[in-house]
Design a protein around this motif. Structure first.
Motif, short mmCIF file in Angstrom:
data_model
loop_
_atom_site.label_atom_id
_atom_site.label_comp_id
_atom_site.label_asym_id
_atom_site.label_seq_id
_atom_site.Cartn_x
_atom_site.Cartn_y
_atom_site.Cartn_z
N THR A 300 0.83 -1.21 0.00
CA THR A 300 0.00 0.00 0.00
C THR A 300 0.86 1.26 0.00
N ASN A 301 1.93 1.24 0.78
CA ASN A 301 2.80 2.41 0.82
C ASN A 301 3.47 2.65 -0.54
N VAL A 302 3.76 1.57 -1.26
CA VAL A 302 4.31 1.72 -2.60
C VAL A 302 3.33 2.48 -3.50
N GLN A 303 2.04 2.15 -3.40
CA GLN A 303 1.04 2.84 -4.22
C GLN A 303 0.89 4.31 -3.81
N ILE A 304 1.02 4.56 -2.52
CA ILE A 304 0.96 5.95 -2.05
C ILE A 304 2.11 6.76 -2.64
N TYR A 305 3.29 6.16 -2.66
CA TYR A 305 4.45 6.84 -3.26
C TYR A 305 4.28 6.96 -4.77
N ARG A 306 3.61 5.99 -5.38
CA ARG A 306 3.35 6.09 -6.83
C ARG A 306 2.49 7.32 -7.12
N ALA A 307 1.50 7.54 -6.28
CA ALA A 307 0.64 8.72 -6.45
C ALA A 307 1.44 9.99 -6.20
N ALA A 308 2.28 9.99 -5.17
CA ALA A 308 3.08 11.18 -4.85
C ALA A 308 4.05 11.51 -5.98
N ALA A 309 4.66 10.47 -6.56
CA ALA A 309 5.58 10.69 -7.68
C ALA A 309 4.85 11.26 -8.88
N ALA A 310 3.62 10.78 -9.12
CA ALA A 310 2.83 11.31 -10.23
C ALA A 310 2.55 12.80 -10.03
N VAL A 311 2.26 13.19 -8.80
CA VAL A 311 2.03 14.60 -8.50
C VAL A 311 3.29 15.41 -8.80
N GLU A 312 4.44 14.90 -8.37
CA GLU A 312 5.70 15.62 -8.61
C GLU A 312 6.00 15.74 -10.10
N LEU A 313 5.55 14.76 -10.88
CA LEU A 313 5.75 14.79 -12.33
C LEU A 313 4.71 15.66 -13.03
N GLY A 314 3.74 16.17 -12.25
CA GLY A 314 2.69 16.99 -12.85
C GLY A 314 1.58 16.18 -13.48
N GLU A 315 1.48 14.90 -13.12
CA GLU A 315 0.48 14.01 -13.72
C GLU A 315 -0.66 13.81 -12.72
N GLY A 316 -1.48 14.84 -12.55
CA GLY A 316 -2.55 14.81 -11.57
C GLY A 316 -3.55 13.69 -11.79
N SER A 317 -3.93 13.46 -13.05
CA SER A 317 -4.92 12.41 -13.34
C SER A 317 -4.40 11.05 -12.95
N SER A 318 -3.12 10.78 -13.20
CA SER A 318 -2.53 9.49 -12.82
C SER A 318 -2.54 9.31 -11.31
N ALA A 319 -2.25 10.39 -10.57
CA ALA A 319 -2.25 10.31 -9.12
C ALA A 319 -3.65 9.97 -8.59
N VAL A 320 -4.68 10.58 -9.19
CA VAL A 320 -6.06 10.31 -8.77
C VAL A 320 -6.44 8.86 -9.09
N GLU A 321 -6.02 8.37 -10.26
CA GLU A 321 -6.32 6.99 -10.64
C GLU A 321 -5.69 6.00 -9.66
N VAL A 322 -4.46 6.29 -9.21
CA VAL A 322 -3.82 5.42 -8.22
C VAL A 322 -4.64 5.40 -6.94
N HIS A 323 -5.10 6.55 -6.52
CA HIS A 323 -5.90 6.64 -5.29
C HIS A 323 -7.19 5.82 -5.43
N GLU A 324 -7.82 5.91 -6.57
CA GLU A 324 -9.09 5.22 -6.75
C GLU A 324 -8.92 3.70 -6.81
N ARG A 325 -7.70 3.23 -7.07
CA ARG A 325 -7.44 1.78 -7.11
C ARG A 325 -6.94 1.25 -5.76
N LEU A 326 -6.70 2.13 -4.79
CA LEU A 326 -6.19 1.68 -3.51
C LEU A 326 -7.19 0.76 -2.81
N GLU A 327 -6.67 -0.29 -2.18
CA GLU A 327 -7.51 -1.16 -1.37
C GLU A 327 -7.77 -0.46 -0.04
N LEU A 328 -9.04 -0.25 0.26
CA LEU A 328 -9.42 0.53 1.44
C LEU A 328 -8.90 -0.10 2.72
#
Length: 410
Positions: A300-328
């Motif tokens: 799960t932490n790997v996915q959180i970092y994946r979203a954070a890296a997408a934000v740093e790259l300016g890829e907001g949509s990708s970061a949101v998609e990662v969040h929506e796929r997270l297991e609650l």
């Protein structure tokens, strides 16, 4: 602040150290009457040597005793009392290990008590209790330094050095959160030195990660990336004599994740992709999400970092998609600090793609989960300012109230 009599400063810091006038006098080799007269301003402190002795007994930087106003004049700009930040700075500037060569170090606390206090500090950090930590870290740093100096040549030397390394790491983590990046770098560097003396290469590896985080925050992403990759390559699990213990997997994985964030800051998407893939491989070696070495490392932490890296790259949509796929279930099992940090990143991502209302909701949700993550972090203030600026019409009442709590102009 220079107009406040030094006697009042002495009284203030003596009370903060929970010393009676008698105990304070005994440690100075003076009478209780002498202390009372100094604190009331009846007797002047006109010898620097005496002021220095007082500062030593109070475990305080002499410049704070001479020139800092002890009265609380409000909070640090980012929500933590400025007095506490200066106390942490003063504690980090001490060199008890060297002073022990010339005189007996202060009496250290029992190592068992210190170990419990360090564990509590880590738990406080993972629950985003930054204000509480800012108040306790100065004392904890002094106690850990005293233990390191006192046990430096004995059978408990490695245990004491290990605890000091951990306290310095907690300090580095908190200081970075509140925007004190130079001081965070210093604390992380001290942790490396202590961890090496302890012979704990994994703790030293995590301290290196803290150095990288401070460097990236200071705009030095390239050296931040290089140091993570260098140390990760030295502890990569399952090569040569290296084991594949969950502890090693966790530290290695966390180093790689921080490297991915540094690479994202540099705009190197290929490097980000490779490093995240490495982290996923390491996470698969664990039985789900874990918290070895207080890393919270796992799938799960790997996915959180994946979203954070997408934000740093300016890829907001990708970061949101990662969040929506997270297991609650996995997400909710993470410490509040991790979840609140992720929600702050989601607020940044939503703002990037123009979903301003959702960005505001993410900020509010993050604050509900871990108030200090929003109130203490400069980044959160910046995101809220952006949300307010881009909101069409009048901001919602909850956002206005949040801006008031954060002292952000509407």
């Amino acid at each position: 602040m220079d107009e406040i009599p030094i006697g009042r400063r002495v009284a203030y810091w003596r009370n903060r150290r929970k010393m009676s006038q008698q105990v304070f006098a005994d440690r100075l080799g003076k009478s209780k009457s002498w202390v009372d007269k100094v604190e009331r301003g009846v007797r002047r402190l006109d010898k620097f040597s005496v002021v220095y002795e007082i500062a030593e007994v109070l475990q305080l930087d002499v410049q704070i005793l001479l020139g800092k106003d002890p009265a609380r004049r409000g909070e640090h700009p980012n929500g933590v009392d400025q007095v506490e930040v200066e106390e942490i700075r003063a504690a980090l500037e001490r060199y008890d290990q060297i002073s022990a060569f010339f005189s007996a170090p202060p009496e250290p606390p029992p190592l068992m008590d210190l170990r419990k206090a360090v564990s509590h500090a880590w738990l406080s950090y993972q629950h985003a209790k930054y204000g509480t930590l800012a108040r306790t870290l100065p004392r904890l740093l002094r106690e850990a330094q005293a233990a390191d100096a006192a046990y430096g040549d004995g059978p408990h030397a490695r245990q004491a050095a290990d605890l000091l390394g951990q306290v310095c790491q907690v300090s580095a983590a908190v200081l970075r959160k509140v925007g004190e990046h130079d001081l965070s770098w210093l604390a992380a560097d001290r942790s490396i030195t202590a961890s090496q003396r302890a012979g704990d290469h994994l703790l030293a590896g995590l301290a290196t990660m803290r150095v990288s985080m401070a460097l990236v925050s200071l705009g030095r992403a390239r050296p931040g990336l290089d140091i993570c990759i260098n140390i990760a390559n030295r502890i990569v699990p399952g090569t040569g004599e290296n084991d594949s213990s969950p502890e090693r997997l966790s530290v290695y994985g966390q180093l790689v994740l921080q490297g991915a964030l540094a690479a994202a800051r540099l705009g190197d998407s290929a490097m980000v992709r490779d490093l995240l893939s490495e982290a996923e491989d390491a996470a698969r070696g664990l039985d789900g999400d874990a918290n070895y070495y207080w890393t919270s490392f796992g799938p799960t932490n790997v996915q959180i970092y994946r979203a954070a890296a997408a934000v740093e790259l300016g890829e907001g949509s990708s970061a949101v998609e990662v969040h929506e796929r997270l297991e609650l279930e996995g997400f909710n099992a993470l410490p509040p600090e991790r979840r609140a940090q992720h929600l702050l990143d989601q607020a940044r991502a939503r703002s990037m793609i123009g979903e301003i209302d959702m960005a505001g909701e993410n900020l509010l949700e993050s604050e509900r989960l871990a108030p200090a993550e929003i109130r203490c972090r400069p980044l959160a203030h910046e995101v809220l300012s952006d949300v307010l600026r881009r909101t069409r019409g009048t901001p919602s009442a909850p956002i206005v109230q949040l801006a008031t709590r954060l002292n952000v102009s509407i």
